[in-house]
Design an enzyme around this catalytic site. Structure first.
Site, short mmCIF file in Angstrom:
data_model
loop_
_atom_site.label_atom_id
_atom_site.label_comp_id
_atom_site.label_asym_id
_atom_site.label_seq_id
_atom_site.Cartn_x
_atom_site.Cartn_y
_atom_site.Cartn_z
CE LYS A 175 -3.60 2.26 2.77
NZ LYS A 175 -4.44 2.13 4.00
CG ASP A 191 -13.59 3.46 5.96
OD1 ASP A 191 -12.66 3.50 5.15
OD2 ASP A 191 -14.76 3.68 5.63
#
Length: 941
Positions: free
Chosen positions: A668, A774
Site C-alpha cells: 500500500k 471505516d
C-alpha cells in the site's frame, strides 16, 4: 522478590574444555539466527573476549559453563536454533520482550538443569514442545504474549516443581488438564486470552499454594467448582469473559481471606452479590474482630446480578481502586456513604436499574478518573459535588432522567477528556464554565435535552475538542464565530477537510449561506428542524440529496426535486436582500469563514514545520521486517499498472513478489499529496503494531523512506489476499471475471462470523479498545481459503476511555458505548441484501436499516440478494440446497435470524444495540443451525 533467573541455582557438575567449546558454538549459532539487532548487542559476541563476558551471558566462575542467558528487552529479532539445547548447564533462559519468531525447538528438553524459561512477549508460534517435560527442575515457565497453538501437552505433567505457569495471550485450544492440580508448589497459573473450552477441573482445587488464578477471556463454561472458592491462598482470581453461570457462594469472602483482585465480569452469574464479599475490610467472628481480606479491584460487570444496590458497599476496604457493577439487574438507590471508598479511581455502575439521585458522597472520591452512571433511571439534579472530582477524565451520565441545570462546578474538572450528559431532562442554559474545561480533547455531548439560550462564545476555548454534540435541544441565536478556534471540531481535522455538519433540531434562522456548497469535502449536512428560510443553494452538498437533510424548515424553497420543497416565489427587492444579508448571511458567513481561515493557517504552519528538516518517521515495530524503497520497487515491477490491485482514499495498492523468498505481498503506497494520508498512516501503524488476530489483515512491514527522486515515500506491506475484497464478490461489475464471483449462503455466514470475531477482539480483547471507523466490504479481504480478514485501519480510533488506566480485560463498559456494533450491523445487512447503504433507492429518509426493518419478518425473502437464488451451496457436496429451496421455511428462518442481528447492531439508539460478544454467539448459532438443517436434508435424501 527475586526474578526467575536470579533465583536459578548453580549446578555442581564440572565442565571440561570441550564443554566450553560446545557452549561457545551454541551461542554463535544463536547469533547467526539474529536478523535484527538495533542496540548492537551481538557486537560483543566475538572472539576478542571470552564468551562468559558477552552481553547477557553469565557463567559458572569455576567451570566456565553458561548458567544464565538473559537477552530480555534488547529488541532482537530472529529464530531459536536447535543447538540451544547444547547449553546443558543452563539454569535460566530469558528472551522476553523481543521479536523472536518460529517455533520453540524440541531440543529445549535437553536442558535438564533448567529452572526458569521465559520467552514471553515475542512472536513465537507452533506448539509447546513436548520435550520440555524432561526439564523436571523447571520452576518457572513463561510463554505469555506469543502465537503458540495447539493444546497443553500431557507430557508436561512431569513438571512437578513448577511454581509459575503463564501461557497468557496465545492461541492455545483444548481443555484445561486436570493433572495441573498435582502441581502442589504452583503459586501462579495464568491461562488468560486463549481459546480453551470446557469447564474448570475440580482437581485444581488441590493447588493450596495458588495465589494467582487467571482464566479470563476463553470459552470456558459451566459452574466454577466449589473447591476453587476454597483455595484460601488466592489473592488474584480472574474468570472474566467466559460463560460461567450460577450464583456466587454466600461465604466467598470468608473462604478467600487473602483476596485482593476479583474479576468475574462478562459471564452469566446470577443471584445477588454476596454480603461476605462486600464486608471485606474486617470480619467479625463472635466478639473478636480479625483482619479480613483487602480488596483492591472488584469487577462484577456484565452478568445477571440482581437485587437492591447493596448498602454494605461502603464496608469495602478503603484500598479498593476499581469497582465495576455495570451491565447487571441491580435496582435501588446508591448510598451516600459510598464516599467512604476514598481511593477509588474507577466507579462503573452503568446499565442497571438504579434510581434516585446521585449522592453527594460521590464528590468525596477525589481520585476518580472514570465515573460511569449512564443507562439507569437516576433522577433529580446533577450533584454539584461532582465538581470536586478534579482528577476525572471521563464522566458518562447519559440515558437517565436527570433534570435541572448543568452545575457550573463541572468546570472545575479540568482533567476531563469526555463528558456525556445526553438523553436526559436537563434545562436551562449551557454554563460558560463548561467551556473552560480546556483539556477536553474528545467529546462533549449534551444532546437530547431541553437546553435553551445560545452556544456561548467561550466554546472557542475548547481548542482540542473532536466532537461537540448539542443537537436535540432548544438552542437559539447565532453560531459563535469563536467556533473557528476549535480546529478539531466536528470532524474538522488539521488538514482542513470539513466532512460533516449537524446543527439539526435547534431554532436557527435566516437564509442558508451559499458558500457552504464550496466545501468540497463536505458529504453530510443536516440542517433539519430549524427555522431557515429562502431559496436553497444549488452547488456542492446541495446538489447531493442523499447527503443533505433540510426537513422541518417549512420556509425553505427550491433545491433538488427529491427534497420536495415548494417552488420559490418572485425574488424580493434588492434592498430587502441586502438587509437580509446584513442581518443573517454575513454573521454566519464570517463564522464559517473564520473556521476555514484557521484551518488553512494550521495546515500552512504544519507544512512549514515539516519542511524545516523534520526527521523521517520510523514505523519499525516489534516483529515487522525491514524493507527499503528499492526492494518494494523491484517486488512490484516498478509499481507497474499491471500489478495495481486497488485504489483507496489515501493511495494505491500493488501486488508484489519479494525477490528474497518469493512471497506474494500487497504493498500500500500512500499518496502524500492527499490531505490526511500521513495521519492515516500514523493511525494504521499505531493500531496494527498492537493487535494480533487470525481475522485481521496481517502487516509485514512499514517503509518510511525516499524514492529515487528524493521525494518522501511511505508504504505498508501486508499479506496478500488471493480472493480480493468482499466488495468485489457482493457487487459484481460487467466483466466476465466479476460475473463469475458469487457467494453462497454458507460462505456469507462464514465471512460474517470471521468479521464478528475480529471486531469482538478489537472491542473487548485488546488492551485498548479499538473502533474500526471505516468497516465496509472494500476493507474486508478474503484469503485463498475464503477466510475473511478485516483491514484498512487508517480511520480506526483507540477508544480513549482507556486513559483511566485499567486493563480492558476487566471492564465491560466499553461495549455499551456507541458505535461499536453499528458498523457490523450495516455491513451484515449489505452482505445479505446485496445493496450498498449508498444505493440510489435510499433517499428521503429511507436507509438500509429501515429498508430491512420494514420487510421483517414476513417479507425478508423479498429483500435478500437475488444472487443467493442462483448460487449452489456445494461446499460439502450438496448441490441442491439452493434455487427454489432458498425460500423454504428452515432456510428462511436462518436468513431472518441474520437480518435481525444486523438490525439489532444498527439500532438507532445506542442503548438498544447489542454487544459484539453477543453478536459472535448469535452469528455462530445461525451458522450452526443452517449446517444442521443441511445435514438433516442430506440424510433424508
Amino acid at each position: 522478590m527475586s526474578t526467575p533467573l536470579e533465583s536459578a541455582t548453580l549446578p555442581s557438575a564440572s565442565a571440561n574444555a570441550s564443554g566450553n567449546e560446545t557452549d561457545r558454538v551454541a551461542l554463535l549459532d544463536l547469533k547467526k539466527r539474529i536478523t535484527q539487532d538495533p542496540l548492537h548487542v551481538m557486537s560483543s559476541w566475538n572472539d576478542s573476549i571470552h564468551f562468559c563476558s558477552w552481553v547477557g551471558v553469565t557463567c559458572n566462575p569455576s567451570t566456565k559453563r553458561v548458567l544464565i542467558l538473559d537477552l530480555s528487552s534488547y529488541k532482537l529479532a530472529g529464530s531459536l536454533p536447535s543447538s540451544i539445547g547444547s547449553l546443558t548447564h543452563l539454569t535460566g533462559l530469558s528472551l522476553r520482550n523481543n521479536s523472536f519468531h518460529g517455533e520453540i525447538p524440541q531440543e529445549m528438553g535437553r536442558l535438564r538443569s533448567l529452572q526458569a524459561l521465559n520467552v514471553s512477549e515475542n512472536s513465537l508460534g507452533g506448539k509447546i514442545p513436548t520435550n520440555i517435560s524432561h526439564c523436571t527442575q523447571l520452576r518457572v515457565l513463561y510463554l505469555r504474549f506469543n502465537a503458540i497453538t495447539g493444546s497443553i501437552p500431557d507430557n508436561l505433567r512431569s513438571l512437578m516443581s513448577l511454581n509459575h505457569l503463564e501461557l497468557f495471550s496465545n492461541k492455545l485450544t483444548g481443555t484445561i488438564p486436570n493433572w495441573i492440580g498435582n502441581f502442589s508448589s504452583l503459586e501462579g497459573l495464568r491461562l488468560t486470552l486463549n481459546n480453551f473450552h470446557g469447564s474448570i477441573p475440580s482437581e485444581l482445587g488441590r493447588l493450596t499454594s495458588l495465589e494467582v488464578f487467571s482464566l479470563a477471556a476463553n470459552n470456558l463454561y459451566g459452574i466454577i467448582p466449589s473447591s476453587i472458592y476454597n483455595i484460601s491462598s488466592i489473592k488474584h482470581l480472574s474468570v472474566s469473559i467466559n460463560q460461567f453461570h450460577a450464583e456466587l457462594p454466600r461465604n466467598l469472602g470468608i473462604n478467600l481471606p487473602n483476596l485482593e483482585y476479583f474479576y468475574c465480569g462478562s459471564n452469566k452469574f446470577t443471584g445477588t452479590i454476596p454480603a461476605s464479599l462486600l464486608n471485606s475490610s474486617r470480619i467479625q467472628i463472635l466478639y473478636f474482630p480479625i483482619n479480613g481480606f483487602t480488596l483492591k479491584a472488584l469487577d462484577l460487570s456484565s452478568n445477571q446480578f440482581g437485587g437492591e444496590f447493596p448498602r454494605s458497599i461502603a464496608n469495602l476496604s478503603t484500598q479498593l481502586t476499581s469497582l465495576y457493577l455495570g451491565g447487571n439487574l441491580i435496582h435501588g438507590s446508591v448510598p451516600d456513604d459510598i464516599g467512604n471508598l476514598v481511593n477509588l479511581t474507577i466507579l462503573a455502575m452503568e446499565l442497571n436499574h438504579l434510581t434516585g439521585t446521585v449522592p453527594d458522597g460521590i464528590g468525596k472520591l477525589q481520585k476518580l478518573v472514570g465515573l460511569y452512571l449512564n443507562d439507569n433511571q437516576f433522577s433529580g439534579p446533577i450533584a454539584s459535588s461532582l465538581g470536586n472530582l478534579t482528577s476525572l477524565t471521563q464522566l458518562d451520565m447519559f440515558n437517565n432522567r436527570f433534570e435541572g441545570s448543568i452545575p457550573p462546578s463541572l468546570g472545575n474538572c479540568q482533567s476531563l477528556l469526555e463528558l456525556n450528559l445526553s438523553y436526559n431532562n436537563i434545562t436551562g442554559t449551557i454554563p460558560r464554565e463548561l467551556f473552560e474545561v480546556s483539556s477536553l480533547p474528545i467529546s462533549l455531548d449534551i444532546s437530547q435535552n431541553y437546553l435553551t439560550g445560545s452556544l456561548a462564545y467561550r466554546v472557542g476555548d475548547l481548542v482540542n475538542l473532536l466532537e461537540l454534540d448539542v443537537s436535540g435541544n432548544k438552542l437559539s441565536g447565532k453560531i459563535p464565530k469563536t467556533l473557528g478556534s476549535c480546529i478539531m471540531l466536528m470532524r474538522l481535522y488539521l488538514e482542513g477537510s470539513l466532512e460533516e455538519i449537524d446543527i439539526s433540531c435547534n431554532h436557527l434562522s435566516g437564509q442558508i449561506p451559499e458558500f457552504l456548497g464550496k466545501f468540497t469535502h463536505l458529504n453530510h449536512l443536516n440542517l433539519s428542524y430549524n427555522d431557515f428560510e429562502g431559496e436553497l443553494p444549488k452547488e456542492g452538498i446541495f446538489s447531493n440529496a442523499s447527503g443533505l437533510s433540510v426537513i422541518g424548515n417549512n420556509r425553505l424553497c427550491g433545491g433538488l426535486p427529491k427534497l420536495r420543497l415548494h417552488a420559490c416565489s418572485i425574488k424580493k427587492s434588492h434592498s430587502s436582500q441586502r438587509l437580509l444579508a446584513l442581518k443573517v448571511v454575513i454573521p454566519v458567513a464570517c463564522a464559517l469563514a473564520f473556521i476555514i481561515a484557521m484551518s488553512c493557517f494550521i495546515v500552512a504552519r504544519s507544512k512549514v514545520k515539516n519542511s524545516r528538516g523534520g526527521r523521517v518517521a520510523s514505523y519499525s515495530y516489534k516483529g515487522w521486517e525491514s524493507f527499503s524503497y528499492l526492494k518494494l520497487f523491484q517486488s512490484t515491477g516498478g509499481f507497474s499498472v499491471d500489478n495495481l490491485i486497488g485504489l483507496g482514499s489515501f493511495g494505491s495498492v500493488y501486488k508484489g513478489v519479494l525477490p528474497t523468498d518469493g512471497r506474494v505481498v500487497a504493498v500500500k503506497v500512500l499518496n502524500l499529496q492527499q490531505e490526511g494520508a500521513s495521519k492515516s498512516l500514523m493511525y494504521e501503524c499505531k493500531v496494527l503494531r498492537s493487535i494480533r488476530h487470525c481475522n485481521l489483515l496481517k502487516i509485514i512491514s512499514a517503509c518510511s523512506s525516499f524514492d529515487t527522486q528524493g521525494n518522501d515515500f511511505k508504504s505498508l506491506v501486508f499479506e496478500f489476499m488471493a480472493n480480493g475484497s468482499l466488495d468485489s464478490w457482493l457487487h459484481r461489475r460487467d466483466d466476465d471475471q466479476s460475473q463469475s464471483k458469487r457467494l453462497s449462503l454458507i460462505q456469507r455466514l462464514n465471512i460474517a462470523n470471521d468479521v464478528a470475531s475480529a471486531l469482538d477482539y478489537l472491542h473487548r480483547r485488546c488492551e485498548t479498545t479499538i473502533v474500526h471507523c471505516d468497516l465496509k466490504p472494500n476493507n474486508v479481504l478474503l484469503g485463498e481459503d475464503m477466510v475473511a480478514h478485516v483491514g484498512d485501519f487508517g480511520l480506526a480510533r483507540f477508544h480513549f476511555c482507556w486513559v483511566i488506566g485499567f486493563h480492558r480485560l476487566h471492564s465491560s463498559r466499553y461495549e455499551f458505548l456507541p458505535p461499536f456494533s453499528s458498523y457490523f450491523g450495516i455491513l451484515l445487512l449489505e452482505m445479505f441484501t446485496g445493496k450498498r447503504p449508498t444505493d440510489d433507492m435510499f433517499t428521503e429518509g429511507l436507509s438500509i436499516h429501515q429498508f430491512a426493518a420494514m420487510a421483517m419478518p414476513d417479507h425478508a425473502m423479498d429483500i435478500i440478494d437475488p444472487s443467493l437464488l442462483i448460487v449452489r451451496d456445494d461446499a460439502d457436496g450438496d448441490d441442491e440446497i439452493y434455487n427454489n429451496d432458498i425460500r423454504a421455511r428452515p432456510i428462511g428462518e436462518c436468513l431472518v435470524s441474520v437480518m435481525e442481528i444486523g438490525l439489532s447492531c444498527s439500532a438507532i439508539l445506542p442503548s438498544e444495540r447489542i454487544q459484539m460478544d453477543v453478536v459472535v454467539n448469535k452469528m455462530k448459532a445461525a451458522r450452526d443451525s443452517y449446517l444442521y438443517l443441511r445435514r438433516r436434508r442430506r440424510i433424508r435424501s
